[in-house]
Each structure stands twice: as C-alpha cells, then as structure tokens.
Design an enzyme around this catalytic site. Structure first.
Site, mmCIF file in Angstrom:
data_model
loop_
_atom_site.group_PDB
_atom_site.id
_atom_site.type_symbol
_atom_site.label_atom_id
_atom_site.label_comp_id
_atom_site.label_asym_id
_atom_site.label_seq_id
_atom_site.Cartn_x
_atom_site.Cartn_y
_atom_site.Cartn_z
ATOM 1 N N LYS A 131 0.868 -1.191 0.000
ATOM 2 C CA LYS A 131 0.000 0.000 0.000
ATOM 3 C C LYS A 131 0.899 1.234 0.000
ATOM 4 O O LYS A 131 1.605 1.494 0.981
ATOM 5 C CB LYS A 131 -0.884 0.002 1.244
ATOM 6 C CG LYS A 131 -1.638 1.311 1.453
ATOM 7 C CD LYS A 131 -2.542 1.245 2.667
ATOM 8 C CE LYS A 131 -2.924 2.636 3.140
ATOM 9 N NZ LYS A 131 -3.778 2.615 4.329
ATOM 10 N N ALA A 135 -9.693 4.118 5.109
ATOM 11 C CA ALA A 135 -9.491 5.205 6.091
ATOM 12 C C ALA A 135 -10.757 6.001 6.385
ATOM 13 O O ALA A 135 -11.517 6.348 5.477
ATOM 14 C CB ALA A 135 -8.385 6.168 5.664
ATOM 15 N N ASN A 149 -9.125 0.188 10.303
ATOM 16 C CA ASN A 149 -8.319 -0.149 11.473
ATOM 17 C C ASN A 149 -8.938 0.439 12.750
ATOM 18 O O ASN A 149 -9.459 -0.272 13.615
ATOM 19 C CB ASN A 149 -6.896 0.380 11.265
ATOM 20 C CG ASN A 149 -5.906 -0.129 12.295
ATOM 21 O OD1 ASN A 149 -4.726 -0.261 12.006
ATOM 22 N ND2 ASN A 149 -6.313 -0.447 13.515
ATOM 23 N N THR A 150 -8.911 1.781 12.847
ATOM 24 C CA THR A 150 -9.287 2.431 14.103
ATOM 25 C C THR A 150 -10.690 2.069 14.582
ATOM 26 O O THR A 150 -10.901 1.902 15.796
ATOM 27 C CB THR A 150 -9.184 3.973 13.934
ATOM 28 O OG1 THR A 150 -7.928 4.272 13.331
ATOM 29 C CG2 THR A 150 -9.281 4.677 15.262
HETATM 30 C C1 LIG Z 1 -3.652 0.711 8.938
HETATM 31 C C2 LIG Z 1 -3.764 1.621 7.815
HETATM 32 O O1 LIG Z 1 -3.360 1.354 6.716
HETATM 33 C C3 LIG Z 1 -4.381 2.936 8.076
HETATM 34 O O2 LIG Z 1 -3.502 3.933 7.692
HETATM 35 C C4 LIG Z 1 -5.663 2.970 7.317
HETATM 36 O O3 LIG Z 1 -5.717 3.993 6.440
HETATM 37 C C5 LIG Z 1 -6.840 2.827 8.194
HETATM 38 O O4 LIG Z 1 -7.430 4.021 8.587
HETATM 39 P P1 LIG Z 1 -8.502 4.020 9.761
HETATM 40 O O5 LIG Z 1 -7.733 3.776 11.008
HETATM 41 O O6 LIG Z 1 -9.142 5.371 9.710
HETATM 42 O O7 LIG Z 1 -9.479 2.918 9.500
#
Ligand SMILES: CC(=O)[C@@H](O)[C@H](O)COP(=O)(O)O
Length: 256
Positions: free
Chosen positions: A96, A183, A205-206
């Site tokens: 990525k 994201a 992720n978050t």
């Molecule tokens: C883990 C990763 O690649 C992050 O940079 C991704 O863009 C996820 O973003 P969020 O944490 O907002 O889901």
C-alpha cells in the site's frame, strides 16, 4: 470473489493490525473478522531488537496475505525504500503506497503517490495506492497500472465515515480495477454504505481497534461489508421525490 493482481479473496474486509489494547484482543478481532488481508505500517516492524514486542506475534501469519503500508514516507523515494524493506521481511504480498503530504490531515501527496506507484509497478510489485477521493487522480493511478485504488472515506483515524459519496461513486464507476475504500470508516453503517456504493472492499483499522469491544466490532464490520455487498448486487430501488403506495390499488375491483 475479489481479485487483486494474482490474488483472490472471499473476504472484502482488509484489517489493520495497529492500536489494539493488546495482542490477544488484536488476534480475537482478526479471527472474528474472517479477513484474509492484514495491513500494517512497515515502520512498526521491529527489525533491530529481537527483545521488543512483535505486533504480529499472536497472528498465524501463514493464514493471511500481507499489505504493508509505507506510512511515514514524505516522498516517493522514501516510500520505495520502505516498500523494499517490507519486501525483504517476507511479509509483503502487496504494497500500500502511502505518502502523506500533510501531517495535520494525513492526506496523501498526489504527485509523490503517483511517482512511487509508477516506480514500484516497474519493479514488479502489486501496488495499491492510498489516495484522496480525487476522481482524476484515481484514473491516473489506474492508467499507470495500479492493481487497486484505495480512496479515503475521510481522514485516517477520524471515524467520520464517507464525507464525499459522490466522488467515491465517480471513482467506482470509472474504475476497471478494484476500489477499496480506505481510512475514516467509523461504524458498520459507513462500511455498508461504501459497499452499497459499489466498492469492492473496505480497509479499516481504528473503528475496530478503538471500539469498546474490538471483537464485537470486527464481527459487525464483517457482516456490514457482506450485507452492503449483497445489497449492491441486488440493486437498490430508485429514490423518488413523492410517495408511491406499497399496496397498489390499481386493477383491484371496488366490489360495488
Ligand atoms: C492501517 C492503515 O493502513 C491505516 O492507515 C488505514 O488507512 C486505516 O485508517 P482508519 O484507522 O481510519 O481505518
């Protein structure tokens, strides 16, 4: 099936491995999510000190494809160097490209993203660039040969969900390669919405790692992505300005 380069996936959820309260909770969330693709920031890899914790220590690495990201890179040259480091680690099935152009918003630098994508493609990598929701840039990345396009829903870690669905829709409509919304996803509804718009997958992720119960949220995200995809495939009804009765009376005799 989702096809990216030479890979095929039945899950359309790509999950990040960072920011979990601990590695047991991380593993539980990863297991429950049924993801097949794990992503991580190469700069978190501990290559210098074997005594330091390894963020993949609970993960059965042979069960996943890895999508390391080049987070921390400020230009193409740095992104390429980070990608090569990931490749040398053996945990780099795809890469990525993430070149951040603004530290406050963590939005990507379009020019350096294009450059890094081109270099890595020429070197034979399977490249998935993280980009803003810019429709023209998405097209240019695809023209370079990117294997998938990863437009942001909103700033990384913001949990704001999809702030410009129209741009995402345009990107999805024009794309001939998979579009993975990456994201800013905050809730299962956001993930389902991305899939209903026709995205091929979601990277998040978050929303999971920061949830009150990451395991439960991982499951909710899995189901939301499946449900959104099903809804997209089924074809939603058109929106109308005025009411349209659900039980039409047309053709029914009044009985008088
Ligand atoms: C883990 C990763 O690649 C992050 O940079 C991704 O863009 C996820 O973003 P969020 O944490 O907002 O889901």
């Amino acid at each position: 099936m989702l096809k990216i380069g030479s890979f095929q996936f039945s899950s359309r959820l790509f999950l990040g491995t960072g920011k979990y309260p601990n590695f047991d909770i991380q593993k539980q969330a990863v297991d429950v999510s049924e993801t097949e693709v794990l992503t991580f920031s190469v700069r978190r890899m501990n290559i210098y000190d074997a005594k330091q914790p390894n963020f993949l220590e609970k993960i059965e690495v042979e069960n996943y494809k890895f999508l390391p990201n080049t987070a921390g890179a400020k230009d193409a040259e740095e992104a390429v160097r980070i990608a090569k480091l990931a490749n040398a680690s053996g945990l780099c099935d795809m890469v990525k490209v993430e070149v951040i152009g603004c530290q406050k918003t963590l939005l990507p630098d379009p020019v350096e993203t294009l450059k890094a994508t081109e270099i890595l493609l020429n070197e034979g990598y399977t490249v998935l660039p993280y980009t803003s929701d810019d429709v023209v840039l998405a097209r240019k990345l695809e023209e370079l040969g990117a294997h998938a396009i990863m437009p942001g829903a909103s700033p990384i870690g913001s949990g704001q969900g999809i702030i410009n669905p129209l741009n995402l829709q345009f990107i999805i409509e024009q794309a001939r390669v998979p579009v993975i919304v990456d994201a800013g996803i905050g809730s299962p509804a956001d993930a389902a919405f991305a899939m209903e718009l026709g995205a091929d997958g979601v990277l998040l992720n978050t929303a999971v790692s920061g949830a009150g119960d990451p395991g439960k949220m991982a499951e909710a995200m899995k189901l939301a992505i499946q449900s959104g995809r099903l809804g997209y495939e089924a074809g939603r009804i058109e929106k109308k300005a005025y009411a349209n009765p659900s039980s039409p009376t047309e053709g029914i005799s009044s009985g008088s």
